[in-house]
Design a protein around this motif. Sequence first.
Motif, short mmCIF file in Angstrom:
data_model
loop_
_atom_site.label_atom_id
_atom_site.label_comp_id
_atom_site.label_asym_id
_atom_site.label_seq_id
_atom_site.Cartn_x
_atom_site.Cartn_y
_atom_site.Cartn_z
N ASP A 1 0.82 -1.21 0.00
CA ASP A 1 0.00 0.00 0.00
C ASP A 1 0.86 1.26 0.00
O ASP A 1 0.34 2.37 -0.13
N VAL A 2 2.16 1.08 0.18
CA VAL A 2 3.10 2.20 0.21
C VAL A 2 4.00 2.13 -1.01
O VAL A 2 4.44 1.04 -1.41
N ASP A 3 4.26 3.28 -1.62
CA ASP A 3 5.24 3.34 -2.70
C ASP A 3 6.63 3.22 -2.06
O ASP A 3 7.17 4.20 -1.53
N PHE A 4 7.17 2.01 -2.10
CA PHE A 4 8.35 1.70 -1.29
C PHE A 4 9.54 2.60 -1.61
O PHE A 4 10.17 3.16 -0.70
N ASP A 5 9.87 2.75 -2.86
CA ASP A 5 11.10 3.46 -3.23
C ASP A 5 11.09 4.90 -2.72
O ASP A 5 12.09 5.38 -2.16
N SER A 6 9.97 5.59 -2.90
CA SER A 6 9.94 7.00 -2.47
C SER A 6 9.84 7.10 -0.95
O SER A 6 10.45 7.98 -0.34
N ALA A 7 9.09 6.18 -0.32
CA ALA A 7 8.94 6.24 1.14
C ALA A 7 10.24 5.89 1.85
O ALA A 7 10.56 6.45 2.91
N ALA A 8 11.01 4.96 1.27
CA ALA A 8 12.26 4.54 1.91
C ALA A 8 13.29 5.66 1.96
O ALA A 8 14.21 5.63 2.77
N GLY A 9 13.11 6.66 1.11
CA GLY A 9 14.02 7.79 1.13
C GLY A 9 13.74 8.78 2.23
O GLY A 9 14.55 9.69 2.46
N ARG A 10 12.61 8.63 2.92
CA ARG A 10 12.25 9.58 3.99
C ARG A 10 12.07 8.89 5.35
O ARG A 10 12.29 9.51 6.38
N ALA A 11 11.67 7.64 5.35
CA ALA A 11 11.45 6.93 6.61
C ALA A 11 12.76 6.54 7.26
O ALA A 11 13.81 6.47 6.61
N SER A 12 12.69 6.24 8.57
CA SER A 12 13.86 5.70 9.26
C SER A 12 13.85 4.18 9.24
O SER A 12 14.89 3.53 9.14
#
Length: 285
Positions: free
Chosen positions: A240-251
């Motif tokens: 449900d999450v766009d992994f590539d873009s979210a991984a650049g901001r999440a810890s």
Amino acid sequence: MSQARLMNGNALARQTVEQAGKRAADLTERTGTAPCLATVLVGEDPASVTYVRMKQNGCRKAGITSRHVTLPAATTTEELVGTLEALSADPGVHGILLQHPVGEHIDERAAFEAIAPGKDVDGVTFASFATMSFGLPGFVSCTPGGIMRLLDEYGVDPAGKRAVVVGRSAILGKPVGMLLLARNATVTYCHSRTPDLSAAVREADIVVAAVGRPRLIHGRDIKPGAVVIDAGYNAGNVGDVDFDSAAGRASLITPVPGGVGPMTIATLLEQTVDAAARQLGLPGV
């Protein structure tokens, strides 16, 4: 910001299943009875067949006996309820899993409620939700329970944090919110009628995506340093999450697959051993 660290559900699940296996072996040695999980499948939906097979494989790894019941797709609510009531009354069965979803012609809630609370190792009954919500002994919904184990494994203390749960299903969204609340998080539920979902998610220290819509949540929606739990699974191994873009901001972020999914099965097996121990009079095993 640097790339988020992956929350490896596969590794934690292996540890959890190994520990459940040791407890199951001890229980079997002491009582002569192995824990038994009954799985019930209505119809032949390919995804459901695969999920049940994965759970049966997990049982073998943990030394848990697996009993499988396959029913025709045309099975009625009354027939399914009768099957679940019979399994509930069978002393040789310690845990029951009804693979869902079932056909639209079946009253799924009536079927869930036919499972005895003491054997509801998937945590789907009213009784399980109530005991979980009040912090009483019982069984948690397996995916939410697995999510909490992942948070603990990676040192994420929900206390004082703002958690946003996207999704409000009875077996995922609602219970995971209650478990986070019990750990002193401030919880917001979002759903299809939430205005400006992105704005709500941007406030979250912990995001749990559990709505079943591929790549609904993007990196621009993630607060820098947030923990992202993707409990969605959609066609093509997409969450449900766009992994590539979210991984650049999440810890921290869970991958799909290999994040929440393995912990769901591990929690199911662990709770099956718990159920057997209670029913055999050895709750401390």
